[in-house]
Design an enzyme around this catalytic site. Structure first.
Site, PDB file in Angstrom:
ATOM      1  N   GLU A   1      80.897  15.980  59.135  1.00 51.29           N
ATOM      2  CA  GLU A   1      81.866  14.891  58.963  1.00 51.29           C
ATOM      3  C   GLU A   1      82.901  15.022  60.057  1.00 51.29           C
ATOM      4  O   GLU A   1      83.354  16.140  60.358  1.00 51.29           O
ATOM      5  CB  GLU A   1      82.631  14.996  57.631  1.00 51.29           C
TER       6      GLU A   1
ATOM      7  N   ASP B   1      87.011  11.531  47.071  1.00 51.44           N
ATOM      8  CA  ASP B   1      87.534  10.368  47.785  1.00 51.44           C
ATOM      9  C   ASP B   1      86.562   9.193  47.787  1.00 51.44           C
ATOM     10  O   ASP B   1      86.226   8.660  48.831  1.00 51.44           O
ATOM     11  CB  ASP B   1      87.866  10.824  49.220  1.00 51.44           C
TER      12      ASP B   1
ATOM     13  N   TYR C   1      88.318  17.594  60.857  1.00 52.08           N
ATOM     14  CA  TYR C   1      89.136  16.413  61.168  1.00 52.08           C
ATOM     15  C   TYR C   1      90.213  16.727  62.197  1.00 52.08           C
ATOM     16  O   TYR C   1      91.340  16.245  62.079  1.00 52.08           O
ATOM     17  CB  TYR C   1      89.698  15.826  59.865  1.00 52.08           C
TER      18      TYR C   1
ATOM     19  N   GLU D   1      82.340  20.396  50.273  1.00 50.38           N
ATOM     20  CA  GLU D   1      83.716  20.849  50.433  1.00 50.38           C
ATOM     21  C   GLU D   1      84.330  21.539  49.226  1.00 50.38           C
ATOM     22  O   GLU D   1      85.422  21.164  48.789  1.00 50.38           O
ATOM     23  CB  GLU D   1      84.611  19.667  50.841  1.00 50.38           C
TER      24      GLU D   1
HETATM   25  C1  GCB Z   1      86.240  14.663  53.537  1.00 57.12           C
HETATM   26  C2  GCB Z   1      85.393  14.378  52.357  1.00 57.12           C
HETATM   27  C3  GCB Z   1      85.081  12.896  52.208  1.00 57.12           C
HETATM   28  C4  GCB Z   1      86.335  12.080  52.505  1.00 57.12           C
HETATM   29  C5  GCB Z   1      86.757  12.355  53.935  1.00 57.12           C
HETATM   30  C6  GCB Z   1      88.041  11.608  54.302  1.00 57.12           C
HETATM   31  O1  GCB Z   1      86.308  15.743  54.016  1.00 57.12           O
HETATM   32  O2  GCB Z   1      84.204  15.112  52.334  1.00 57.12           O
HETATM   33  O3  GCB Z   1      84.610  12.665  50.917  1.00 57.12           O
HETATM   34  O4  GCB Z   1      86.144  10.725  52.293  1.00 57.12           O
HETATM   35  O5  GCB Z   1      87.012  13.709  54.093  1.00 57.12           O
HETATM   36  O6  GCB Z   1      87.954  10.539  54.882  1.00 57.12           O
HETATM   37  O7  GCB Z   1      89.108  12.088  53.967  1.00 57.12           O
END
Ligand code: GCB
Length: 576
Positions: free
Chosen positions: A489, A169, A454, A397
C-alpha cells in the site's frame, strides 16, 4: 465448499430480487434489493449508522421437480453474522460476513412446498468479530481528545447507545451482500474437489463424496477435447504437454475437470501453474513475477459491498487498461465470481482474511485465535483451486511493534496453519503497518514481505524529497532481510479536478508526483517484487475529520473515472 453450479445433474435457482427488510424491531417492513448492502438503499441516517439486528424475509418454494434430490440453501455472504429461520424456526447460523455457508433443506422443506425464509443479520463489530470494532472506545480517525471530561462523557454516552466504530477504514456495509441460491443435486453427491496441478502435467486430485458411487474424471482442454482421464476418489491424472496458466499479459489457459460420481456431476476449472519463492524472487511457473496493480475494495454506489458482475467486469477491464496484473482482496475475501473472472483474465490475487483492526493491547488478539483459524480454513477451502490466487494474506496491519513477541505468538501459528491447509502450498504473508520496523518479528518471518507505507502522506506529509530519503533508509533495512518485498500500500488522497502548478497535497499533481517518487525508490532495488498502490478507486468509509466523502486515494473516482496518476501508472506499467 463448492460454488453452486447448474449442469446436467444439478439445478440452481437464484433467490435474488426484491425481499422485505426491517431495520429494527418494530420498524416498518420495506422493499430491499438482494444481493446488496442495505445501508444506502434507504435515505435515512438510521440505515447508514445502525448497529444491531435487522431482518430480511421472502417466500421460497422448492419445486416439485426436486423430488428425490438433495436440496441446499446457499448464502455466499451475509455480513457480519446471520441466523436463518424457516417459518419462524431456526434452521442455521453463521458467523463472519465474507464467506459462504449452506443449509441442507432436504428434510426441512419438501418439494412442492412453500415456506417463509427469514434472515436475521447482525452488523455489529467488536473485539470478537473480524473485521474488528473498537467497542466504542475511540473512533478510527480523530483522537477523541483523551482526558477532556466532556469528551470522555460523550464517549461513554456513545458507547451506551451502541454505535459501531470500525477499527478499519472502509464503510461497515452490511446485509445480504452476495447471492442466495437454492441448489438441487443427486442425494449421493460430490461435496468437494481439490486440484494440485504441476507444470509437468501431473494433476493430483481428491474428490470428497457423500453416498455410494464411483468417481470418474475427464479433463477437458479449452476446446472441450478430453486430454486426460482418471478413476477413483484420489489420484493423479496426467495432461501431456500442458498449456500453462500464465498471468496477464500471458495466456491464462484453463482446463476443466468433468467429475462424475453416480448420477452427480461437477465441472471444476483449474490452471496448470506453479508458485514458489526462491531467495528474494517470487516465481510463477519458474519465472520471476513482479506484482503491479492497485489494491481494491468491494465498493460501489448504491449497492455498497453488494456483488455485481457488471462492476466486477468493468473493474477488471480497467485493470487491463492500467496494464496492471494483480490486486489484493483488501481487507476480506471477495465474492467468488471475482476469482472466477480473474482466473479467466489472468489477474493475480492476494487473498486476504478479514482480520483488520487488530491493535495492540495487553490481551493481544482478544482471544480471536480459534475463530481466525476457522476463517482462514474456510477461505482456503473456498479458494484453493483458483489459479489466480497466488498468496494468502493472514490479515492487514495488526500492531506488531508494541508487543512484538505477542504478535509473533498470535500470527505464526496461523502462518503454519495456512501452509498445512493449502494443498497447493502457496506462499503466505501478513501485511505490515508502517511501524518501528526494527522491532517487528512477525512480518519478516513471512514468505514474502508485504509492507504498507505512507512516506510523504501520513508522515513527512507533502515533503516528497524528505519522504524519498526516509523511504530509501527503510529499504536499506529490508534489503538485508533478503526476502521478496512487495510495497503493498502507498498512496495519497486526491480530489479529482483539484490542480496546482505547485502540486500540494490533495491535488492530482501531488498524487502523480508521489507515485513518481516512490517508483524511483522501488526501481533502485532488486529485491522489490511488487508495487500495489492504495487504492484502485475512491471508496466509502465511516465519517471522520480525515475523510471528505470517503477515502480519496483512488487512482479512479468512485464512479471509475481516471485521475492523472492513473494515466501515469498506466504508462509506467505498460513499459514494464
Ligand atoms: C492503511 C490501511 C487501509 C487504509 C489506508 C489509508 O494502511 O490498510 O485500509 O484505507 O491505510 O488510506 O489510510
Amino acid at each position: 465448499m463448492l460454488y453452486p453450479q447448474s449442469n446436467c445433474a444439478r439445478t440452481v435457482i437464484d433467490l435474488g430480487g426484491l425481499w422485505q427488510f426491517r431495520l429494527k424491531e418494530g420498524a416498518e417492513w420495506k422493499n430491499i434489493a438482494v444481493p446488496a448492502s442495505y445501508n444506502d438503499q434507504v435515505p435515512e441516517a438510521d440505515f447508514r449508522n445502525y448497529a444491531g439486528l435487522s431482518w430480511y424475509r421472502t417466500r421460497i418454494t422448492v419445486p416439485a421437480a426436486f423430488r428425490d434430490q438433495r436440496v441446499a440453501l446457499r448464502f455466499d455472504a451475509v455480513t457480519h453474522s446471520a441466523r436463518i429461520l424457516l417459518d419462524g424456526r431456526e434452521i442455521g447460523r453463521h458467523r463472519g460476513g465474507y464467506l459462504p455457508f449452506e443449509i441442507d433443506l432436504t428434510d426441512l422443506l419438501p418439494p412442492g412446498q412453500t415456506g417463509e425464509l427469514t434472515v436475521e443479520v447482525d452488523n455489529r463489530i467488536n473485539h470478537s468479530t473480524l473485521p474488528i470494532g473498537t467497542e466504542g472506545a475511540t473512533a478510527f480517525f480523530g483522537s477523541d481528545n483523551p482526558g477532556i471530561t466532556a469528551v470522555e462523557a460523550g464517549k461513554k454516552l456513545r458507547q451506551e447507545k451502541g454505535v459501531n466504530l470500525p477499527a478499519f477504514d472502509f464503510f461497515n456495509y452490511a446485509g445480504i451482500n452476495r447471492p442466495v441460491r437454492l441448489c438441487a443435486m443427486p442425494r449421493a453427491y460430490i461435496r468437494d474437489v481439490t486440484f494440485v496441478p504441476a507444470m509437468s502435467g501431473e494433476v493430483r486430485y481428491a474428490v470428497d463424496t457423500v453416498g455410494e458411487g464411483t468417481v470418474h474424471i475427464d479433463i477437458l482442454d479449452a476446446d472441450g477435447n478430453t486430454v486426460a482421464q482418471a478413476e477413483g476418489r484420489e489420484g493423479v491424472a496426467v495432461i501431456p504437454s500442458p498449456h500453462l496458466w500464465e498471468p496477464w499479459p500471458g495466456t491464462p489457459y484453463l482446463y476443466t475437470a468433468r467429475i462424475s460420481f453416480g448420477e452427480d456431476q461437477y465441472l471444476q476449472t483449474f490452471g496448470v501453474r506453479e508458485v514458489r519463492v526462491e531467495g528474494n524472487k517470487f516465481l510463477i511457473n519458474g519465472k520471476p513475477f513482479y506484482f503491479h496493480g492497485p489494491c481494491k475494495h468491494e465498493d460501489s454506489p448504491f449497492r455498497g459491498r453488494g456483488m455485481d458482475q457488471c462492476v466486477n467486469v468493468t473493474d477488471i477491464q480497467l485493470y487491463h487498461w492500467l496494464n496492471a496484473n494483480c490486486f489484493r482482496t483488501s481487507h476480506y475475501p471477495y465474492a467468488e465470481e471475482m476469482y472466477a473472472l480473474c482466473d479467466r483474465e489472468g489477474i493475480v490475487i492476494v487473498d486476504e482474511t478479514p482480520a483488520v483492526g487488530m491493535w495492540a493491547d495487553e490481551n493481544y488478539g482478544w482471544g480471536l485465535n480459534d475463530y481466525h483459524a476457522q476463517v482462514l480454513r474456510d477461505m482456503i477451502d473456498r479458494d484453493k483451486n483458483h489459479p489466480c490466487v497466488v498468496v494468502w494474506s493472514l490479515g492487514n496491519e495488526p500492531s506488531t511493534d508494541t508487543y512484538p513477541q505477542k504478535a509473533y505468538d498470535y500470527w505464526y501459528p496461523l502462518y503454519e496453519l495456512a501452509h498445512r491447509l493449502d494443498p497447493q502450498n502457496r506462499p503466505v504473508t501478513l501485511v505490515g503497518c508502517q511501524n518501528i520496523y526494527e522491532k517487528d518479528l512477525i512480518v519478516p518471518a513471512m514468505d514474502v514481505v508485504f509492507i504498507n507505507r505512507y512516506y510523504g502522506w501520513y508522515n513527512l506529509s507533502g515533503d516528497l524529497d524528505t519522504a524519498r530519503y526516509a523511504f530509501r533508509m527503510e529499504l536499506d533495512y529490508w534489503e538485508k532481510i533478503n526476502k521478496p518485498l512487495v510495497l503493498s500500500e502507498y498512496g495519497a488522497d486526491t480530489i479529482p479536478g483539484l490542480h496546482g502548478a505547485v502540486g500540494e497535497m490533495f491535488t492530482e499533481e501531488f498524487q502523480q508526483a508521489f507515485y513518481e517518487m516512490i517508483s524511483q525508490c522501488l526501481d533502485e532495488r532488486d529485491f522489490v517484487t511488487g508495487e500495489m498502490p492504495w487504492n484502485f478507486a475512491d471508496f466509502d468509509t465511516c465519517q471522520g475529520p480525515m475523510r471528505a466523502g470517503g477515502n480519496r486515494k483512488g487512482l479512479f473516482t468512485r464512479d471509475r473515472r481516471p485521475k492523472m496518476a492513473a494515466h501515469y501508472l498506466r504508462h509506467r506499467w505498460g513499459n514494464m
